[in-house]
Design a protein around this motif. Structure first.
Motif, PDB file in Angstrom:
ATOM      1  N   MET A   1       0.833  -1.231  -0.012  1.00  0.00           N
ATOM      2  CA  MET A   1      -0.007   0.090  -0.010  1.00  0.00           C
ATOM      3  C   MET A   1       0.746   1.246   0.005  1.00  0.00           C
ATOM      4  N   GLN A   2       2.110   1.331   0.716  1.00  0.00           N
ATOM      5  CA  GLN A   2       2.794   2.261   0.948  1.00  0.00           C
ATOM      6  C   GLN A   2       3.562   2.601  -0.392  1.00  0.00           C
ATOM      7  N   GLU A   3       3.986   1.576  -1.284  1.00  0.00           N
ATOM      8  CA  GLU A   3       4.738   1.656  -2.431  1.00  0.00           C
ATOM      9  C   GLU A   3       3.711   2.138  -3.392  1.00  0.00           C
ATOM     10  N   GLN A   4       2.595   1.840  -3.411  1.00  0.00           N
ATOM     11  CA  GLN A   4       1.622   2.395  -4.572  1.00  0.00           C
ATOM     12  C   GLN A   4       1.362   4.050  -4.368  1.00  0.00           C
ATOM     13  N   PHE A   5       1.582   4.195  -2.845  1.00  0.00           N
ATOM     14  CA  PHE A   5       1.216   5.771  -2.390  1.00  0.00           C
ATOM     15  C   PHE A   5       2.591   6.592  -3.010  1.00  0.00           C
ATOM     16  N   VAL A   6       3.742   6.015  -2.844  1.00  0.00           N
ATOM     17  CA  VAL A   6       4.994   6.583  -3.455  1.00  0.00           C
ATOM     18  C   VAL A   6       4.914   6.841  -5.046  1.00  0.00           C
ATOM     19  N   ILE A   7       4.723   5.545  -5.480  1.00  0.00           N
ATOM     20  CA  ILE A   7       4.550   5.507  -7.082  1.00  0.00           C
ATOM     21  C   ILE A   7       3.622   6.670  -7.571  1.00  0.00           C
ATOM     22  N   ASN A   8       2.523   6.720  -6.953  1.00  0.00           N
ATOM     23  CA  ASN A   8       1.601   7.736  -7.402  1.00  0.00           C
ATOM     24  C   ASN A   8       2.137   9.396  -7.342  1.00  0.00           C
ATOM     25  N   TYR A   9       2.848   9.416  -6.125  1.00  0.00           N
ATOM     26  CA  TYR A   9       3.413  10.799  -5.964  1.00  0.00           C
ATOM     27  C   TYR A   9       4.657  11.008  -7.048  1.00  0.00           C
ATOM     28  N   PHE A  10       5.542   9.835  -7.526  1.00  0.00           N
ATOM     29  CA  PHE A  10       6.504   9.841  -8.322  1.00  0.00           C
ATOM     30  C   PHE A  10       5.986   9.946  -9.764  1.00  0.00           C
ATOM     31  N   THR A  11       4.759   9.426 -10.179  1.00  0.00           N
ATOM     32  CA  THR A  11       4.066   9.862 -11.411  1.00  0.00           C
ATOM     33  C   THR A  11       3.528  11.148 -11.540  1.00  0.00           C
ATOM     34  N   VAL A  12       3.062  11.755 -10.562  1.00  0.00           N
ATOM     35  CA  VAL A  12       2.702  13.319 -10.488  1.00  0.00           C
ATOM     36  C   VAL A  12       3.845  14.297 -10.459  1.00  0.00           C
ATOM     37  N   GLY A  13       4.910  13.876  -9.804  1.00  0.00           N
ATOM     38  CA  GLY A  13       6.202  14.670  -9.938  1.00  0.00           C
ATOM     39  C   GLY A  13       6.680  14.682 -11.216  1.00  0.00           C
ATOM     40  N   LEU A  14       6.771  13.499 -11.870  1.00  0.00           N
ATOM     41  CA  LEU A  14       7.515  13.150 -13.208  1.00  0.00           C
ATOM     42  C   LEU A  14       6.533  14.114 -13.996  1.00  0.00           C
ATOM     43  N   PHE A  15       5.236  13.886 -14.058  1.00  0.00           N
ATOM     44  CA  PHE A  15       4.409  14.544 -15.021  1.00  0.00           C
ATOM     45  C   PHE A  15       4.654  16.089 -14.898  1.00  0.00           C
ATOM     46  N   PHE A  16       4.779  16.641 -13.857  1.00  0.00           N
ATOM     47  CA  PHE A  16       5.143  18.086 -13.345  1.00  0.00           C
ATOM     48  C   PHE A  16       6.516  18.614 -14.067  1.00  0.00           C
ATOM     49  N   ILE A  17       7.544  17.746 -13.893  1.00  0.00           N
ATOM     50  CA  ILE A  17       8.779  18.195 -14.417  1.00  0.00           C
ATOM     51  C   ILE A  17       8.656  18.092 -16.018  1.00  0.00           C
ATOM     52  N   VAL A  18       8.059  17.189 -16.350  1.00  0.00           N
ATOM     53  CA  VAL A  18       8.015  16.976 -17.965  1.00  0.00           C
ATOM     54  C   VAL A  18       7.209  18.282 -18.619  1.00  0.00           C
ATOM     55  N   SER A  19       5.997  18.611 -18.017  1.00  0.00           N
ATOM     56  CA  SER A  19       5.229  19.578 -18.421  1.00  0.00           C
ATOM     57  C   SER A  19       5.908  21.015 -18.253  1.00  0.00           C
ATOM     58  N   ILE A  20       6.861  21.260 -17.228  1.00  0.00           N
ATOM     59  CA  ILE A  20       7.605  22.297 -17.076  1.00  0.00           C
ATOM     60  C   ILE A  20       8.442  22.466 -18.212  1.00  0.00           C
ATOM     61  N   LEU A  21       9.335  21.220 -18.548  1.00  0.00           N
ATOM     62  CA  LEU A  21      10.312  21.412 -19.443  1.00  0.00           C
ATOM     63  C   LEU A  21       9.895  21.351 -21.025  1.00  0.00           C
ATOM     64  N   PHE A  22       8.649  21.058 -21.190  1.00  0.00           N
ATOM     65  CA  PHE A  22       8.099  20.838 -22.527  1.00  0.00           C
ATOM     66  C   PHE A  22       7.794  22.081 -23.341  1.00  0.00           C
ATOM     67  N   VAL A  23       7.366  23.038 -22.705  1.00  0.00           N
ATOM     68  CA  VAL A  23       7.171  24.398 -23.205  1.00  0.00           C
ATOM     69  C   VAL A  23       8.372  25.243 -23.706  1.00  0.00           C
ATOM     70  N   PRO A  24       9.432  25.159 -22.894  1.00  0.00           N
ATOM     71  CA  PRO A  24      10.583  25.709 -23.504  1.00  0.00           C
ATOM     72  C   PRO A  24      11.136  24.919 -24.601  1.00  0.00           C
ATOM     73  N   LEU A  25      11.125  23.655 -24.661  1.00  0.00           N
ATOM     74  CA  LEU A  25      11.607  22.717 -25.398  1.00  0.00           C
ATOM     75  C   LEU A  25      10.885  22.864 -26.864  1.00  0.00           C
ATOM     76  N   VAL A  26       9.625  23.169 -26.826  1.00  0.00           N
ATOM     77  CA  VAL A  26       8.776  23.403 -28.199  1.00  0.00           C
ATOM     78  C   VAL A  26       9.102  24.645 -28.472  1.00  0.00           C
ATOM     79  N   VAL A  27       9.235  25.745 -27.712  1.00  0.00           N
ATOM     80  CA  VAL A  27       9.581  27.121 -28.209  1.00  0.00           C
ATOM     81  C   VAL A  27      10.914  26.978 -28.843  1.00  0.00           C
ATOM     82  N   PHE A  28      12.096  26.369 -28.269  1.00  0.00           N
ATOM     83  CA  PHE A  28      13.243  26.278 -28.894  1.00  0.00           C
ATOM     84  C   PHE A  28      13.330  25.703 -30.206  1.00  0.00           C
ATOM     85  N   ILE A  29      12.496  24.295 -30.281  1.00  0.00           N
ATOM     86  CA  ILE A  29      12.471  23.771 -31.592  1.00  0.00           C
ATOM     87  C   ILE A  29      11.837  24.495 -32.638  1.00  0.00           C
TER      88      ILE A  29
END
Length: 123
Positions: A1-29
């Motif tokens: 149960m605790q592992e699933q909780f950590v995995i969910n937070y990891f997924t949200v954090g990864l999505f947040f980081i990717v979304s922050i990096l996506f905009v400058p990457l698209v503008v640069f490209i």
């Protein structure tokens, strides 16, 4: 149960980081790959096919903004009515009464707007 909780937070954090990096990457490209060939005619301001004249004051009526605001209000009305339509049978008579009160309030708002002359396009 605790592992699933950590995995969910990891997924949200990864999505947040990717979304922050996506905009400058698209503008640069886009800056790197898009053709850039400005000419004097391309840099002119285009307004309804009329060439711009310097020194004139642009006049916008407040009425247009009020009309757009009314459109947004009635567009949001549809967003509120959709869940009601989905759960129509489960809500029973209280749901019907509530949505009719909601619609009556919106109709009163529209009648008020019409009486104030907001929806008239003639100046």
């Amino acid at each position: 149960m605790q592992e699933q909780f950590v995995i969910n937070y990891f997924t949200v954090g990864l999505f947040f980081i990717v979304s922050i990096l996506f905009v400058p990457l698209v503008v640069f490209i886009t800056k790197f790959l898009a053709p850039y060939n400005p000419t004097e005619e391309k840099l002119l301001i285009y307004e309804c096919g009329v060439p711009p004249r310097p020194g004139l004051f642009a006049h916008f009526y407040v009425r247009y903004y009020i009309f757009a605001f009314l459109f947004v209000i009635f567009d949001v009305e549809a967003v509120f009515l959709f869940p009601w339509a989905v759960y129509f049978r489960q809500l029973g008579i209280s749901g019907i009464v509530t949505v009719f009160i909601f619609i009556i309030i919106l109709i009163l708002g529209l009648v008020y707007a019409v009486r104030k002359g907001i929806l008239k396009w003639v100046t």
